[in-house]
Motif scaffolding. Structure first.
Motif, PDB file in Angstrom:
ATOM      1  N   PRO A 134       0.886  -1.424   0.020  1.00  0.00           N
ATOM      2  CA  PRO A 134       0.100  -0.017   0.150  1.00  0.00           C
ATOM      3  C   PRO A 134       0.796   1.325   0.092  1.00  0.00           C
ATOM      4  O   PRO A 134       2.091   1.119   0.263  1.00  0.00           O
ATOM      5  N   GLY A 135       0.301   2.031  -0.625  1.00  0.00           N
ATOM      6  CA  GLY A 135       0.834   3.766  -0.164  1.00  0.00           C
ATOM      7  C   GLY A 135       1.631   4.177  -1.407  1.00  0.00           C
ATOM      8  O   GLY A 135       2.024   5.305  -1.434  1.00  0.00           O
ATOM      9  N   VAL A 136       1.544   3.320  -2.542  1.00  0.00           N
ATOM     10  CA  VAL A 136       2.348   3.750  -3.756  1.00  0.00           C
ATOM     11  C   VAL A 136       1.177   3.686  -4.921  1.00  0.00           C
ATOM     12  O   VAL A 136       0.620   2.775  -5.182  1.00  0.00           O
ATOM     13  N   PRO A 137       1.053   4.840  -5.412  1.00  0.00           N
ATOM     14  CA  PRO A 137      -0.278   4.810  -6.705  1.00  0.00           C
ATOM     15  C   PRO A 137       0.382   3.664  -7.604  1.00  0.00           C
ATOM     16  O   PRO A 137       1.620   3.595  -7.953  1.00  0.00           O
ATOM     17  N   VAL A 138      -0.546   3.039  -8.360  1.00  0.00           N
ATOM     18  CA  VAL A 138      -0.335   2.092  -9.335  1.00  0.00           C
ATOM     19  C   VAL A 138      -1.156   2.241 -10.444  1.00  0.00           C
ATOM     20  O   VAL A 138      -2.568   2.473 -10.297  1.00  0.00           O
ATOM     21  N   VAL A 139      -0.809   1.904 -11.802  1.00  0.00           N
ATOM     22  CA  VAL A 139      -1.391   1.995 -12.749  1.00  0.00           C
ATOM     23  C   VAL A 139      -0.880   0.827 -13.680  1.00  0.00           C
ATOM     24  O   VAL A 139       0.508   0.717 -13.729  1.00  0.00           O
ATOM     25  N   MET A 140      -1.857   0.148 -14.462  1.00  0.00           N
ATOM     26  CA  MET A 140      -1.516  -1.112 -14.989  1.00  0.00           C
ATOM     27  C   MET A 140      -1.371  -1.122 -16.317  1.00  0.00           C
ATOM     28  O   MET A 140      -2.669  -0.303 -17.055  1.00  0.00           O
ATOM     29  N   ALA A 141      -0.735  -1.647 -17.051  1.00  0.00           N
ATOM     30  CA  ALA A 141      -0.645  -1.508 -18.683  1.00  0.00           C
ATOM     31  C   ALA A 141      -0.830  -3.199 -19.292  1.00  0.00           C
ATOM     32  O   ALA A 141      -0.184  -3.943 -18.661  1.00  0.00           O
ATOM     33  N   ASP A 142      -1.888  -3.132 -19.833  1.00  0.00           N
ATOM     34  CA  ASP A 142      -2.190  -4.669 -20.452  1.00  0.00           C
ATOM     35  C   ASP A 142      -2.411  -5.472 -19.189  1.00  0.00           C
ATOM     36  O   ASP A 142      -1.589  -6.489 -18.947  1.00  0.00           O
ATOM     37  N   GLY A 143      -3.505  -5.254 -18.571  1.00  0.00           N
ATOM     38  CA  GLY A 143      -3.826  -5.854 -17.147  1.00  0.00           C
ATOM     39  C   GLY A 143      -5.325  -6.457 -17.304  1.00  0.00           C
ATOM     40  O   GLY A 143      -5.972  -6.219 -17.981  1.00  0.00           O
ATOM     41  N   ASP A 144      -5.544  -7.091 -16.190  1.00  0.00           N
ATOM     42  CA  ASP A 144      -6.896  -7.603 -16.130  1.00  0.00           C
ATOM     43  C   ASP A 144      -7.567  -6.343 -15.475  1.00  0.00           C
ATOM     44  O   ASP A 144      -7.350  -5.845 -14.230  1.00  0.00           O
ATOM     45  N   ALA A 145      -8.834  -6.039 -16.006  1.00  0.00           N
ATOM     46  CA  ALA A 145      -9.613  -4.839 -15.819  1.00  0.00           C
ATOM     47  C   ALA A 145     -10.452  -5.302 -14.332  1.00  0.00           C
ATOM     48  O   ALA A 145     -10.897  -4.137 -13.947  1.00  0.00           O
ATOM     49  N   SER A 146     -10.334  -6.465 -13.914  1.00  0.00           N
ATOM     50  CA  SER A 146     -11.203  -6.557 -12.810  1.00  0.00           C
ATOM     51  C   SER A 146     -10.578  -6.299 -11.528  1.00  0.00           C
ATOM     52  O   SER A 146     -11.059  -6.232 -10.252  1.00  0.00           O
ATOM     53  N   HIS A 147      -9.220  -5.993 -11.723  1.00  0.00           N
ATOM     54  CA  HIS A 147      -8.557  -5.618 -10.468  1.00  0.00           C
ATOM     55  C   HIS A 147      -8.989  -4.029 -10.078  1.00  0.00           C
ATOM     56  O   HIS A 147      -9.484  -3.286 -10.862  1.00  0.00           O
ATOM     57  N   ARG A 148      -8.367  -3.891  -8.671  1.00  0.00           N
ATOM     58  CA  ARG A 148      -8.909  -2.263  -8.231  1.00  0.00           C
ATOM     59  C   ARG A 148      -8.090  -1.193  -8.811  1.00  0.00           C
ATOM     60  O   ARG A 148      -8.215  -0.268  -8.424  1.00  0.00           O
ATOM     61  N   HIS A 149      -6.967  -1.582  -9.581  1.00  0.00           N
ATOM     62  CA  HIS A 149      -6.014  -0.521 -10.011  1.00  0.00           C
ATOM     63  C   HIS A 149      -6.476  -0.027 -11.312  1.00  0.00           C
ATOM     64  O   HIS A 149      -7.187  -0.756 -11.994  1.00  0.00           O
ATOM     65  N   ALA A 150      -6.161   1.095 -11.702  1.00  0.00           N
ATOM     66  CA  ALA A 150      -6.330   1.694 -12.768  1.00  0.00           C
ATOM     67  C   ALA A 150      -5.305   0.886 -13.850  1.00  0.00           C
ATOM     68  O   ALA A 150      -4.383   0.344 -13.674  1.00  0.00           O
ATOM     69  N   MET A 151      -6.147   0.925 -15.062  1.00  0.00           N
ATOM     70  CA  MET A 151      -5.639  -0.033 -16.085  1.00  0.00           C
ATOM     71  C   MET A 151      -5.816   0.897 -17.677  1.00  0.00           C
ATOM     72  O   MET A 151      -6.904   1.194 -17.777  1.00  0.00           O
ATOM     73  N   VAL A 152      -4.960   0.779 -18.270  1.00  0.00           N
ATOM     74  CA  VAL A 152      -4.924   1.147 -19.767  1.00  0.00           C
ATOM     75  C   VAL A 152      -4.371   0.079 -20.783  1.00  0.00           C
ATOM     76  O   VAL A 152      -3.279  -0.545 -20.468  1.00  0.00           O
TER      77      VAL A 152
END
Length: 332
Positions: A134-152
């Motif tokens: 926790p505590g670090v902003p996360v963005v996913m590239a080519d990931g599973d859209a079902s996760h709680r993190h932002a994804m592009v």
């Protein structure tokens, strides 16, 4: 900073705004300040700036499988876009997707004082027990859209649908598919969309052949397909595998596209120079990177962590490797 301000004829606050890449500075003034910085050899003290702003203006990047064309292009684009936004990028490439490897990469990057972390094609996040620190902003590239993190990501399903519809529209009764690795999000989305599109068109759904994104694996699949006279259209999940399929077909005496149409995905730089030029789907990695960096900076500056999902529209590029199927032999 006072010396720079005096040489540029501005206030110290203006120098600070330029050093922190703020937008509320006129371009002519910004260039004057930058020129004074170069003349005086001024370098902003990033540690001091971080104490004031709470930001290091550094992004962490974790890539899984950097040898993959799409991943490599995504890394390159993110680095360029981040630099334009005034951020540096620290990258760690991980070959084995294990919980320990992910946590070690996070530890290394957070020790380097990054403001946020981008993960590229992290299938390991499918592991139910895995929780990112926790505590670090996360963005996913080519990931599973079902996760709680932002994804592009590029809309992989739409790209596969465009290719499959294109081939069916040329008159082919069905389309064979050489898929990427079974553990790849992109490969799964492309294969699922190919399958769905054939079903919607009431076309036969052939057995999938799997590759590993390499031209060699495409060649192996192409040798199998070349032995089947009924194969008139092949959609390979990336351009490198399509290149291998083309080589196998030509070696077997099958003409492209007169006997068999072949299409790929990605639009690598060499695609339009192949013989024949390759029909493919173009991914705009720069737009993907811009959206990723924008989401990341938004999280860093606001302290919020949205679970937004963004899909970038791909483009069908039609070239000479696809055409109408060969005429059927007359029934005796």
């Amino acid at each position: 900073m006072a010396d720079v301000a005096a040489m540029a004829g501005v206030s110290s606050q203006t120098v600070s705004r330029v050093a922190n890449n703020r937008s509320n500075v006129e371009e002519e003034t910004r260039q004057r300040v930058l020129s004074a910085m170069r003349v005086l050899g001024y370098r902003p003290n990033t540690a001091a700036r971080a104490l004031v702003t709470g930001q290091f203006r550094t992004l962490g990047l974790i890539s899984f499988g950097l040898g993959n064309f799409g991943n490599a292009r995504t890394v390159d684009a993110i680095t360029r876009v981040a630099q334009r936004a005034g951020y540096t990028v620290n990258m760690i490439a991980i070959e084995s997707q294990t919980e320990r490897a992910v946590h070690e990469a996070f530890d290394q990057l957070t020790l380097q004082a990054v403001d946020g972390i981008v993960l590229i094609e992290a299938q390991i996040l499918d592991t139910p027990a895995l929780r990112l620190p926790p505590g670090v902003p996360v963005v996913m590239a080519d990931g599973d859209a079902s996760h709680r993190h932002a994804m592009v990501d590029t809309d992989q399903a739409l790209g596969a649908k465009l290719i499959t519809r294109h081939l069916l529209g040329l008159g082919h009764e069905t389309v064979w598919h050489v898929a990427g690795p079974e553990d790849s999000y992109a490969a799964r989305r492309r294969a699922e969309a190919w399958h769905t599109t054939l079903k919607e068109a009431k076309a036969a759904v052939p057995q999938v052949l799997f590759g590993d994104w390499s031209a060699a694996s495409g060649y192996a699949a192409g040798r199998v397909l070349a032995e089947r006279p009924g194969v008139t259209a092949v959609f390979a999940a990336n351009d490198q595998m399509a290149l291998g399929v083309m080589r196998a077909m030509i070696k077997a005496g099958r003409r492209i596209p007169e006997d068999v149409s072949i299409a790929g995905f990605d639009d690598i730089d060499e695609a339009e120079y192949l013989s024949p030029p390759l029909t493919t789907v173009r991914q705009d990695f720069d737009v993907v990177a811009e959206r990723i960096v924008s989401l990341m900076i938004g999280q860093i500056e606001t302290g919020t962590a949205p679970s937004a999902t963004s899909f970038i529209t791909p483009e069908l590029i039609v070239r000479e490797s696809t055409g109408a199927p060969p005429p059927k032999s007359p029934t005796p």
